[in-house]
Write an enzyme that holds these catalytic residues in place. Structure first.
Site, PDB file in Angstrom:
ATOM      1  N   MET A 128       0.846  -1.194   0.000  1.00 32.35           N
ATOM      2  CA  MET A 128       0.000   0.000   0.000  1.00 32.35           C
ATOM      3  C   MET A 128       0.885   1.249   0.000  1.00 32.35           C
ATOM      4  SD  MET A 128      -3.001  -0.855   2.742  1.00 32.35           S
ATOM      5  CE  MET A 128      -2.796  -2.254   3.766  1.00 32.35           C
ATOM      6  N   PRO A 131       6.611   6.074  -1.261  1.00 33.70           N
ATOM      7  CA  PRO A 131       7.484   7.075  -0.638  1.00 33.70           C
ATOM      8  C   PRO A 131       6.731   8.347  -0.232  1.00 33.70           C
ATOM      9  CG  PRO A 131       8.573   6.094  -2.525  1.00 33.70           C
ATOM     10  CD  PRO A 131       7.181   5.536  -2.519  1.00 33.70           C
ATOM     11  N   ILE A 160       7.857  -2.467   2.499  1.00 39.38           N
ATOM     12  CA  ILE A 160       6.972  -3.626   2.361  1.00 39.38           C
ATOM     13  C   ILE A 160       7.515  -4.844   3.124  1.00 39.38           C
ATOM     14  CG2 ILE A 160       5.783  -5.140   0.710  1.00 39.38           C
ATOM     15  CD1 ILE A 160       4.959  -2.065   0.765  1.00 39.38           C
ATOM     16  N   GLU A 245      -6.148  -6.598  10.332  1.00 34.81           N
ATOM     17  CA  GLU A 245      -4.715  -6.271  10.419  1.00 34.81           C
ATOM     18  C   GLU A 245      -4.417  -5.623  11.776  1.00 34.81           C
ATOM     19  OE1 GLU A 245      -3.200  -4.050   7.104  1.00 34.81           O
ATOM     20  OE2 GLU A 245      -1.264  -3.724   8.048  1.00 34.81           O
ATOM     21  N   THR A 368      -0.677   4.807  12.128  1.00 35.07           N
ATOM     22  CA  THR A 368       0.022   5.345  13.305  1.00 35.07           C
ATOM     23  C   THR A 368      -0.960   5.567  14.455  1.00 35.07           C
ATOM     24  OG1 THR A 368      -0.373   7.632  12.636  1.00 35.07           O
ATOM     25  CG2 THR A 368       1.638   6.591  11.790  1.00 35.07           C
TER      26      THR A 368
HETATM   27  C1  LIG Z   1       9.034  -1.808   9.309  1.00 36.52           C
HETATM   28  C2  LIG Z   1       7.848  -1.338   8.524  1.00 36.52           C
HETATM   29  C3  LIG Z   1       7.015  -2.260   7.906  1.00 36.52           C
HETATM   30  C4  LIG Z   1       5.937  -1.829   7.142  1.00 36.52           C
HETATM   31  N1  LIG Z   1       5.183  -2.754   6.444  1.00 36.52           N
HETATM   32  C5  LIG Z   1       4.310  -2.297   5.507  1.00 36.52           C
HETATM   33  C6  LIG Z   1       3.690  -3.215   4.602  1.00 36.52           C
HETATM   34  O1  LIG Z   1       3.910  -4.447   4.667  1.00 36.52           O
HETATM   35  N2  LIG Z   1       2.866  -2.714   3.645  1.00 36.52           N
HETATM   36  C7  LIG Z   1       2.604  -1.387   3.537  1.00 36.52           C
HETATM   37  O2  LIG Z   1       1.850  -1.006   2.650  1.00 36.52           O
HETATM   38  N3  LIG Z   1       3.155  -0.490   4.387  1.00 36.52           N
HETATM   39  C8  LIG Z   1       4.017  -0.915   5.352  1.00 36.52           C
HETATM   40  N4  LIG Z   1       4.621  -0.022   6.198  1.00 36.52           N
HETATM   41  C9  LIG Z   1       4.295   1.398   6.078  1.00 36.52           C
HETATM   42  C10 LIG Z   1       3.532   1.969   7.270  1.00 36.52           C
HETATM   43  O3  LIG Z   1       2.221   1.481   7.311  1.00 36.52           O
HETATM   44  C11 LIG Z   1       3.603   3.500   7.183  1.00 36.52           C
HETATM   45  O4  LIG Z   1       4.956   3.867   7.451  1.00 36.52           O
HETATM   46  C12 LIG Z   1       2.659   4.202   8.130  1.00 36.52           C
HETATM   47  O5  LIG Z   1       1.321   4.010   7.746  1.00 36.52           O
HETATM   48  C13 LIG Z   1       2.933   5.710   8.234  1.00 36.52           C
HETATM   49  O6  LIG Z   1       3.033   6.280   6.965  1.00 36.52           O
HETATM   50  P1  LIG Z   1       4.301   7.225   6.624  1.00 36.52           P
HETATM   51  O7  LIG Z   1       5.524   6.478   7.000  1.00 36.52           O
HETATM   52  O8  LIG Z   1       4.170   7.699   5.235  1.00 36.52           O
HETATM   53  O9  LIG Z   1       4.168   8.435   7.633  1.00 36.52           O
HETATM   54  P2  LIG Z   1       3.339   9.788   7.354  1.00 36.52           P
HETATM   55  O10 LIG Z   1       1.997   9.453   6.868  1.00 36.52           O
HETATM   56  O11 LIG Z   1       4.179  10.710   6.543  1.00 36.52           O
HETATM   57  O12 LIG Z   1       3.227  10.360   8.851  1.00 36.52           O
HETATM   58  C14 LIG Z   1       4.237  11.181   9.461  1.00 36.52           C
HETATM   59  C15 LIG Z   1       3.673  11.667  10.802  1.00 36.52           C
HETATM   60  O13 LIG Z   1       2.516  12.462  10.555  1.00 36.52           O
HETATM   61  C16 LIG Z   1       1.438  11.968  11.319  1.00 36.52           C
HETATM   62  N5  LIG Z   1       0.173  12.178  10.592  1.00 36.52           N
HETATM   63  C17 LIG Z   1      -0.113  11.845   9.308  1.00 36.52           C
HETATM   64  N6  LIG Z   1      -1.384  12.149   9.026  1.00 36.52           N
HETATM   65  C18 LIG Z   1      -1.915  12.686  10.163  1.00 36.52           C
HETATM   66  C19 LIG Z   1      -3.205  13.182  10.530  1.00 36.52           C
HETATM   67  N7  LIG Z   1      -4.232  13.171   9.660  1.00 36.52           N
HETATM   68  N8  LIG Z   1      -3.382  13.630  11.795  1.00 36.52           N
HETATM   69  C20 LIG Z   1      -2.366  13.633  12.674  1.00 36.52           C
HETATM   70  N9  LIG Z   1      -1.137  13.173  12.408  1.00 36.52           N
HETATM   71  C21 LIG Z   1      -0.909  12.698  11.167  1.00 36.52           C
HETATM   72  C22 LIG Z   1       1.715  10.497  11.499  1.00 36.52           C
HETATM   73  O14 LIG Z   1       0.993   9.955  12.602  1.00 36.52           O
HETATM   74  C23 LIG Z   1       3.223  10.524  11.706  1.00 36.52           C
HETATM   75  O15 LIG Z   1       3.502  10.831  13.048  1.00 36.52           O
HETATM   76  C24 LIG Z   1       5.668  -0.435   7.021  1.00 36.52           C
HETATM   77  C25 LIG Z   1       6.492   0.483   7.666  1.00 36.52           C
HETATM   78  C26 LIG Z   1       7.589   0.063   8.373  1.00 36.52           C
HETATM   79  C27 LIG Z   1       8.501   1.100   8.966  1.00 36.52           C
END
Ligand SMILES: Cc1cc2nc3c(=O)[nH]c(=O)nc-3n(C[C@H](O)[C@H](O)[C@H](O)COP(=O)(O)OP(=O)(O)OC[C@H]3O[C@@H](n4cnc5c(N)ncnc54)[C@H](O)[C@@H]3O)c2cc1C
Length: 383
Positions: A128, A131, A160, A245, A368
């Site tokens: 999903m 970057p 992923i 999930e 998160t």
């Molecule tokens: C080890 C690991 C495994 C993972 N596995 C998978 C996987 O298998 N498949 C997959 O698709 N993804 C995966 N992910 C991705 C993970 O789900 C995302 O990193 C996560 O959803 C956060 O997205 P982002 O990193 O883009 O952070 P961002 O969305 O950029 O968030 C940055 C900060 O802003 C805050 N924020 C964002 N929007 C809001 C809002 N509306 N209100 C308040 N605060 C907000 C967030 O809480 C966070 O603190 C994985 C990540 C890691 C690190």
């Protein structure tokens, strides 16, 4: 750790747990440090797990499962958590990715892929995040455009889980660019498709044995059969599947927190300072007593969530509340327990150090803590 009696499981589940526990103790724990160095769990381990029925047990028998609900797979998740084994991505494979294919795949796709996903011959991942789009999934940019008898996919995914090992990746793509969340569809990408490549194995601060990868799609042709469900319904599918999930995160956080608590009791009973056991200091007992009360509450909450999910399915708010609470609980337990290990708690080979770094991501992936509060917050005025 002793909690209130658990009522979820039958004698058949208890027998299955013995098998899962033995597998985790004998075939996972001794090798986990080496896998952490290699940043990968070997495929043979997946095949062994599959042969014992530890993968996708919930699938109907015709596809190689037991076909009696998700409790068997929940047990696998708990036993991995008990062992502190964050490398084998079995729960994501069984409880997160396979359900998309089972519910939304064509009969042909299901008979081709599901038996392999039960045997461990095929490993699954879900793509999903991109970057520039994590929390805000509606702004993904990977596109799928109709082409011949199928689709052409271009774009990339990041972070992923199971990304290097994966043979089957359920992937979110934009199919109607003007429509945001209403223009997203889910596709199955498979190892060997031309133009589908993987980037580096990402270096993380914890969960080192887990292969976490970038995926690249450059003009990948995907047959029509690999579209899951209805066109442009991908966002709805993701929102629907996220409840399970998030429940899985609750289950693994609770199990890992209980295991670390037990290890801390053992350590503080053996470690001496000022002529007595660390466990005998009032501070140690108060800290552990407080954690024990929290863990008992966490166990009751977790089991209630599992039971409700098995009975009627969790709502988005219930699943978010569980994910928020259990991931934050694990964070507190990991921090307090590490402190009680003293300097040894900061040494990589000690369980408290490992649990501490492994725990941090639980508050971030699968949504998160802030997004969980958003989901719960929207329900406060009856929404
Ligand atoms: C080890 C690991 C495994 C993972 N596995 C998978 C996987 O298998 N498949 C997959 O698709 N993804 C995966 N992910 C991705 C993970 O789900 C995302 O990193 C996560 O959803 C956060 O997205 P982002 O990193 O883009 O952070 P961002 O969305 O950029 O968030 C940055 C900060 O802003 C805050 N924020 C964002 N929007 C809001 C809002 N509306 N209100 C308040 N605060 C907000 C967030 O809480 C966070 O603190 C994985 C990540 C890691 C690190």
């Amino acid at each position: 750790m002793s909690t209130l009696p658990r009522t979820l499981f039958s004698p058949e589940h208890d027998q299955f747990r013995e098998v899962a526990r033995r597998f985790c103790t004998e075939r996972i724990a001794p090798f986990h440090a080496a896998w952490s160095r290699a940043q990968r769990v070997p495929r043979e381990t997946w095949l062994e797990a599959g042969a014992l029925g530890l993968l996708n047990a919930w699938l109907p028998e015709q596809y190689g499962g037991v076909g009696n609900g998700i409790l068997f797979d929940i047990i696998v998740c708990e036993e991995l958590g008990r062992t502190g084994a964050t490398g084998p991505g079995f729960p994501l494979h069984s409880l997160i990715v396979t359900p998309y294919i089972e519910e939304y795949g064509t009969d042909g796709l299901k008979s081709r892929l599901l038996p392999k996903l039960a045997s461990g011959e095929a490993i699954a991942a879900i793509g999903m995040t991109e970057p520039a789009a994590g929390s805000d999934l509606a702004s993904i940019r990977t596109t799928a455009v109709p082409e011949g008898y199928g689709w052409r996919i271009d774009g990339q995914k990041t972070f992923i889980t199971n990304g290097q090992n994966a043979d089957v990746v359920v992937t979110a793509c934009v199919t109607d660019p003007g429509k945001g969340a209403k223009g997203v569809s889910m596709f199955v990408l498979e190892r060997g498709m031309e133009g589908f490549s993987r980037g580096r194995n990402l270096r993380k601060i914890g969960q080192h044995a887990q292969d976490t990868a970038e995926l690249f799609f450059d003009n990948v042709h995907v047959p029509r059969e690999n579209l899951l469900g209805e066109l442009n319904c991908g966002f709805y599918m993701m929102m629907q599947k996220l409840a399970q999930e998030r429940l899985m995160i609750s289950v693994q956080c609770q199990a890992r927190a209980e295991a670390l608590f037990d290890q801390t009791i053992v350590y503080t009973s053996e470690r001496k300072a000022f002529g007595k056991r660390v466990l005998d200091f009032q501070n140690t007992r108060f800290v552990l007593a407080g954690l024990k009360a929290e863990l008992m509450a966490g166990r009751a909450f977790c089991d209630a969530l599992i039971a409700r999910h098995v009975d009627v399915g969790l709502s988005a708010v219930e699943a978010a509340a569980g994910k928020l609470w259990h991931s934050e609980l694990l964070g507190r337990v990991a921090d307090e327990c590490l402190q009680l290990f003293g300097g040894y708690g900061y040494m990589e080979e000690y369980p408290a150090a490992q649990a501490f770094v492994d725990a941090r991501i639980e508050r971030i992936y699968a949504g998160t803590s802030e997004i969980m509060k958003e989901v719960i917050g929207r329900s406060l005025d009856g929404g």
